[in-house]
Design an enzyme around this catalytic site. Sequence first.
Site, mmCIF file in Angstrom:
data_model
loop_
_atom_site.group_PDB
_atom_site.id
_atom_site.type_symbol
_atom_site.label_atom_id
_atom_site.label_comp_id
_atom_site.label_asym_id
_atom_site.label_seq_id
_atom_site.Cartn_x
_atom_site.Cartn_y
_atom_site.Cartn_z
ATOM 1 N N LYS A 197 -23.230 2.176 20.662
ATOM 2 C CA LYS A 197 -24.279 3.074 21.150
ATOM 3 C C LYS A 197 -23.697 3.859 22.314
ATOM 4 C CE LYS A 197 -29.021 3.185 22.920
ATOM 5 N NZ LYS A 197 -30.187 2.363 23.329
ATOM 6 N N LYS A 250 -24.595 4.846 16.910
ATOM 7 C CA LYS A 250 -25.630 5.752 17.410
ATOM 8 C C LYS A 250 -25.037 6.641 18.490
ATOM 9 C CE LYS A 250 -30.149 5.702 19.703
ATOM 10 N NZ LYS A 250 -31.178 4.879 20.365
#
Length: 328
Positions: A197, A250
């Site tokens: 992320k 992400k």
Amino acid sequence: MLNLPIRPRRNRRTAAIRDLVRETELTPSHLIYPLFVHAGSEEQPIESMPGCTRWTVDGLLKEAAEAHALGVPAVVLFPAISDRLKTRDASEAWNAKGLVPRAIRALKKDLPTLTVITDVALDPYNADGHDGLVSDDGRILNDETVEALCKQALCHADAGADIVSPSDMMDGRVAALRSALDAADYADVGILSYTAKYASACYGPFRGALDSAPKFGDKKTYQMDYGNAREAEREAALDEAEGADMLMVKPATLYLDIIHRLRTRTTLPIAAYHVSGEYLMIKAASASGWLDEKKMVLETLTGIRRAGADMILTYFAKDVAKWHAQKQ
């Protein structure tokens, strides 16, 4: 050997032939639908994310049912929490009577075949707006946060969640969550870890949807530097060793190389989150008339699949499922 011209275009000559030789498929079964829920009595359109809504629990049930009927197998829940419930210890995150547990129970009662995934992080509940607990001198506390995340995950598992998805990026949280779930007899509850992320500029619209922006500083001490790729491999190896069932990258479209790197280095399923900023870019460009929304969505999501993602979290999930149904 005959000296004949090579004609790759023969395999592109008709739509039927193109379908026969297509290498990458995008179907509703590859999609996870992120849904926002709040405790109010009326649906609230989200200004920062046109086409998205903060649902009441009843509205959430209806929207999830429609998407599931179209073939979308899973939803992931994100709560918009009242400011009065946000505290420095984020204790509302593991309130058994809180918004997310109530939503999980309602979904599992009405839609037992729907896979319910929950976000495990403290930012919606934290007065500081960070994914972790914050010390008096402004540091994000790793181990104390992991203890809180275990309470949150157990609360979600108690309510019936199928998969918990830690998005906090604290070190060691996957192992701690797996241990806590197993010890509480939730060995069947899966962990979809936000493995890579990145500290991206693409999250602004989402933070507007949940009013969860950090009240000070940024998230760069725990989310990853966007210049790093090898670090994602290290995070993936750690999460896999700690017991993650699935790994996530992400954002998605700006990190296709990361998706591909991880795909070549793990046998675990890989998810990619097509995040709010990526969603809004397509929405805004389409609203201007310069891009065709449907074509852009299908090309974008197929590109994410082609890079190696097994599943995609996308706010376009229901739209894609509708288009797929119309094509059949």
